[in-house]
Design an enzyme around this catalytic site. Structure first.
Site, PDB file in Angstrom:
ATOM      1  N   GLU A  27      64.948  34.812  24.988  1.00 17.18           N
ATOM      2  CA  GLU A  27      65.815  35.973  24.552  1.00 17.18           C
ATOM      3  C   GLU A  27      67.053  36.306  25.217  1.00 17.18           C
ATOM      4  O   GLU A  27      67.203  35.848  26.485  1.00 17.18           O
ATOM      5  CB  GLU A  27      64.836  37.163  24.274  1.00 17.18           C
ATOM      6  CG  GLU A  27      65.370  38.557  24.201  1.00 17.18           C
ATOM      7  CD  GLU A  27      65.789  38.665  22.657  1.00 17.18           C
ATOM      8  OE1 GLU A  27      66.593  37.662  22.113  1.00 17.18           O
ATOM      9  OE2 GLU A  27      65.646  39.615  21.972  1.00 17.18           O
ATOM     10  N   ASP A  28      68.037  37.087  24.583  1.00 25.66           N
ATOM     11  CA  ASP A  28      69.330  37.079  25.278  1.00 25.66           C
ATOM     12  C   ASP A  28      69.293  38.276  26.202  1.00 25.66           C
ATOM     13  O   ASP A  28      69.428  38.084  27.323  1.00 25.66           O
ATOM     14  CB  ASP A  28      70.323  37.370  24.229  1.00 25.66           C
ATOM     15  CG  ASP A  28      70.052  38.556  23.115  1.00 25.66           C
ATOM     16  OD1 ASP A  28      69.059  38.943  23.112  1.00 25.66           O
ATOM     17  OD2 ASP A  28      71.079  38.797  22.417  1.00 25.66           O
ATOM     18  N   LYS A  43      70.082  35.549  16.882  1.00 28.82           N
ATOM     19  CA  LYS A  43      71.145  34.296  17.142  1.00 28.82           C
ATOM     20  C   LYS A  43      71.363  34.321  18.760  1.00 28.82           C
ATOM     21  O   LYS A  43      72.053  33.361  19.164  1.00 28.82           O
ATOM     22  CB  LYS A  43      72.331  34.476  16.362  1.00 28.82           C
ATOM     23  CG  LYS A  43      71.970  34.328  14.835  1.00 28.82           C
ATOM     24  CD  LYS A  43      73.422  34.748  14.056  1.00 28.82           C
ATOM     25  CE  LYS A  43      73.136  34.730  12.633  1.00 28.82           C
ATOM     26  NZ  LYS A  43      74.379  35.368  12.037  1.00 28.82           N
ATOM     27  N   GLY A  44      71.354  35.514  19.294  1.00 30.22           N
ATOM     28  CA  GLY A  44      72.028  35.695  20.629  1.00 30.22           C
ATOM     29  C   GLY A  44      71.609  34.831  21.733  1.00 30.22           C
ATOM     30  O   GLY A  44      72.441  34.567  22.480  1.00 30.22           O
ATOM     31  N   ASP A  64      76.931  38.878  20.564  1.00 27.75           N
ATOM     32  CA  ASP A  64      78.097  39.425  19.767  1.00 27.75           C
ATOM     33  C   ASP A  64      77.949  40.846  19.601  1.00 27.75           C
ATOM     34  O   ASP A  64      77.554  41.805  20.049  1.00 27.75           O
ATOM     35  CB  ASP A  64      77.770  38.861  18.143  1.00 27.75           C
ATOM     36  CG  ASP A  64      76.639  39.864  17.482  1.00 27.75           C
ATOM     37  OD1 ASP A  64      75.568  40.174  18.437  1.00 27.75           O
ATOM     38  OD2 ASP A  64      76.638  40.398  16.701  1.00 27.75           O
ATOM     39  N   ASP A  87      66.532  45.146  26.992  1.00 29.54           N
ATOM     40  CA  ASP A  87      67.197  46.301  27.165  1.00 29.54           C
ATOM     41  C   ASP A  87      66.395  47.248  27.095  1.00 29.54           C
ATOM     42  O   ASP A  87      65.363  47.804  28.391  1.00 29.54           O
ATOM     43  CB  ASP A  87      68.363  46.339  26.181  1.00 29.54           C
ATOM     44  CG  ASP A  87      68.952  47.777  26.071  1.00 29.54           C
ATOM     45  OD1 ASP A  87      69.032  48.195  27.079  1.00 29.54           O
ATOM     46  OD2 ASP A  87      69.791  47.928  25.055  1.00 29.54           O
ATOM     47  N   LYS A 110      68.847  44.388  31.614  1.00 28.96           N
ATOM     48  CA  LYS A 110      69.593  45.518  31.640  1.00 28.96           C
ATOM     49  C   LYS A 110      68.920  46.653  32.465  1.00 28.96           C
ATOM     50  O   LYS A 110      67.878  46.872  32.482  1.00 28.96           O
ATOM     51  CB  LYS A 110      69.969  46.214  30.337  1.00 28.96           C
ATOM     52  CG  LYS A 110      71.061  45.682  29.778  1.00 28.96           C
ATOM     53  CD  LYS A 110      71.604  46.505  28.748  1.00 28.96           C
ATOM     54  CE  LYS A 110      73.062  45.764  28.210  1.00 28.96           C
ATOM     55  NZ  LYS A 110      73.564  46.658  27.064  1.00 28.96           N
ATOM     56  N   PHE A 139      78.110  47.274  27.348  1.00 26.71           N
ATOM     57  CA  PHE A 139      77.921  46.478  26.119  1.00 26.71           C
ATOM     58  C   PHE A 139      78.587  45.092  26.381  1.00 26.71           C
ATOM     59  O   PHE A 139      79.883  45.212  26.462  1.00 26.71           O
ATOM     60  CB  PHE A 139      78.305  47.214  24.982  1.00 26.71           C
ATOM     61  CG  PHE A 139      77.870  46.589  23.645  1.00 26.71           C
ATOM     62  CD1 PHE A 139      76.910  46.686  23.169  1.00 26.71           C
ATOM     63  CD2 PHE A 139      78.764  45.696  22.990  1.00 26.71           C
ATOM     64  CE1 PHE A 139      76.167  46.084  22.122  1.00 26.71           C
ATOM     65  CE2 PHE A 139      78.553  44.689  21.768  1.00 26.71           C
ATOM     66  CZ  PHE A 139      76.928  45.108  21.598  1.00 26.71           C
ATOM     67  N   VAL A 140      77.997  44.087  26.385  1.00 24.25           N
ATOM     68  CA  VAL A 140      78.258  42.747  26.865  1.00 24.25           C
ATOM     69  C   VAL A 140      78.383  42.114  25.502  1.00 24.25           C
ATOM     70  O   VAL A 140      77.402  42.109  24.827  1.00 24.25           O
ATOM     71  CB  VAL A 140      77.554  42.255  27.900  1.00 24.25           C
ATOM     72  CG1 VAL A 140      77.791  43.223  29.278  1.00 24.25           C
ATOM     73  CG2 VAL A 140      76.060  42.069  27.681  1.00 24.25           C
TER      74      VAL A 140
HETATM   75  P1  5GP Z   1      65.611  46.351  22.987  1.00 25.19           P
HETATM   76  O1  5GP Z   1      64.775  45.977  21.952  1.00 25.19           O
HETATM   77  O2  5GP Z   1      65.387  45.492  24.523  1.00 25.19           O
HETATM   78  O3  5GP Z   1      66.112  47.473  23.340  1.00 25.19           O
HETATM   79  O4  5GP Z   1      66.976  45.470  22.704  1.00 25.19           O
HETATM   80  C1  5GP Z   1      67.474  44.231  22.702  1.00 25.19           C
HETATM   81  C2  5GP Z   1      68.281  43.516  21.920  1.00 25.19           C
HETATM   82  O5  5GP Z   1      69.397  44.421  21.810  1.00 25.19           O
HETATM   83  C3  5GP Z   1      69.013  42.501  22.290  1.00 25.19           C
HETATM   84  O6  5GP Z   1      68.257  41.189  21.874  1.00 25.19           O
HETATM   85  C4  5GP Z   1      70.412  42.173  21.918  1.00 25.19           C
HETATM   86  O7  5GP Z   1      70.325  41.750  20.744  1.00 25.19           O
HETATM   87  C5  5GP Z   1      70.541  43.704  21.770  1.00 25.19           C
HETATM   88  N1  5GP Z   1      71.525  44.427  22.737  1.00 25.19           N
HETATM   89  C6  5GP Z   1      71.139  45.070  23.829  1.00 25.19           C
HETATM   90  N2  5GP Z   1      72.169  45.280  24.712  1.00 25.19           N
HETATM   91  C7  5GP Z   1      73.297  44.551  24.128  1.00 25.19           C
HETATM   92  C8  5GP Z   1      74.469  44.375  24.580  1.00 25.19           C
HETATM   93  O8  5GP Z   1      74.967  44.876  25.533  1.00 25.19           O
HETATM   94  N3  5GP Z   1      75.320  43.575  24.046  1.00 25.19           N
HETATM   95  C9  5GP Z   1      74.891  42.779  22.863  1.00 25.19           C
HETATM   96  N4  5GP Z   1      75.607  42.161  22.316  1.00 25.19           N
HETATM   97  N5  5GP Z   1      73.455  42.969  22.255  1.00 25.19           N
HETATM   98  C10 5GP Z   1      72.674  43.953  23.114  1.00 25.19           C
END
Ligand code: 5GP
Length: 178
Positions: free
Chosen positions: A97-98, A42-43, A157, A101, A129, A150-151
């Site tokens: 995508e939001d 949903k992000g 959310d 990371d 990130k 953590f944002v």
């Molecule tokens: P990745 O698979 O790249 O490690 O993770 C990406 C997902 O982790 C993002 O789509 C998001 O949903 C979640 N995520 C990573 N860092 C944060 C953060 O700082 N805040 C929030 N709300 N979600 C995060």
């Protein structure tokens, strides 16, 4: 400012300028073409809707849900929760995508969609990130680079809260370390 927020990282005005810039880039890159834009639920929903409102190229919208998270820590095993409806074979596709990371979520999503033979597949992320990526993956369109905090806000959310904040902020540590 919401009392659970430690500091604002990106203001509403900065976000507005960022979605203007990205929409302009997409409009230029897909001139004379059409595109299917996929929001990762949903992000990315607020970011997605701000961008699509500014697109002038013909576009279709679709939605996918994939999850790898509990509240703050990645389990590293993305799971498909809701698939798109569209047939993307031979089409231009942009995933919106939001956050990028570790990259695991987007990597598994790209692998899934590539198997369906789109003509092109690009990635657009609100936040990238500054952390070491677990996979070889990078975004074609990036809103902002962000420190490793953590944002929340603007769609992001913590335990389904704070998505409606119009800015992006760092959540107070005492909230997510509870
Ligand atoms: P990745 O698979 O790249 O490690 O993770 C990406 C997902 O982790 C993002 O789509 C998001 O949903 C979640 N995520 C990573 N860092 C944060 C953060 O700082 N805040 C929030 N709300 N979600 C995060």
């Amino acid at each position: 400012m919401d009392p659970d927020i430690d500091r604002i990282i990106f203001t509403q005005q900065e976000i507005e300028r960022c979605t203007d810039r990205i929409a302009r880039q997409i409009n230029a890159d897909y001139a004379n073409e059409s595109v299917i834009v996929i929001s990762v639920l949903k992000g990315s929903v607020l970011f997605f809707s701000d961008i699509v409102k500014k697109l002038t190229v013909p576009c279709e919208m679709d939605f996918i849900a994939i999850s790898s998270y509990g509240n703050t820590a990645s389990s590293g095993k993305p799971q498909l929760k809701k698939d798109i409806d569209a047939d993307i074979c031979g089409k231009n596709v942009i995933i919106i995508e939001d956050i990028l990371d570790t990259g695991k979520t987007l990597k598994s999503l790209c692998d899934l969609l590539k198997r369906r033979n789109p003509k092109t597949l690009k990635i657009c992320v609100l936040l990238d990130k500054k952390v070491k990526k677990a996979c070889e993956i990078s975004a074609d369109y990036t809103g902002f680079e962000v420190e490793d905090a953590f944002v929340v806000g603007y769609g992001l959310d913590y335990a389904q809260k704070y998505r409606n904040l119009p800015y992006i902020g760092a959540l107070k540590e005492e909230i997510w370390k509870k």
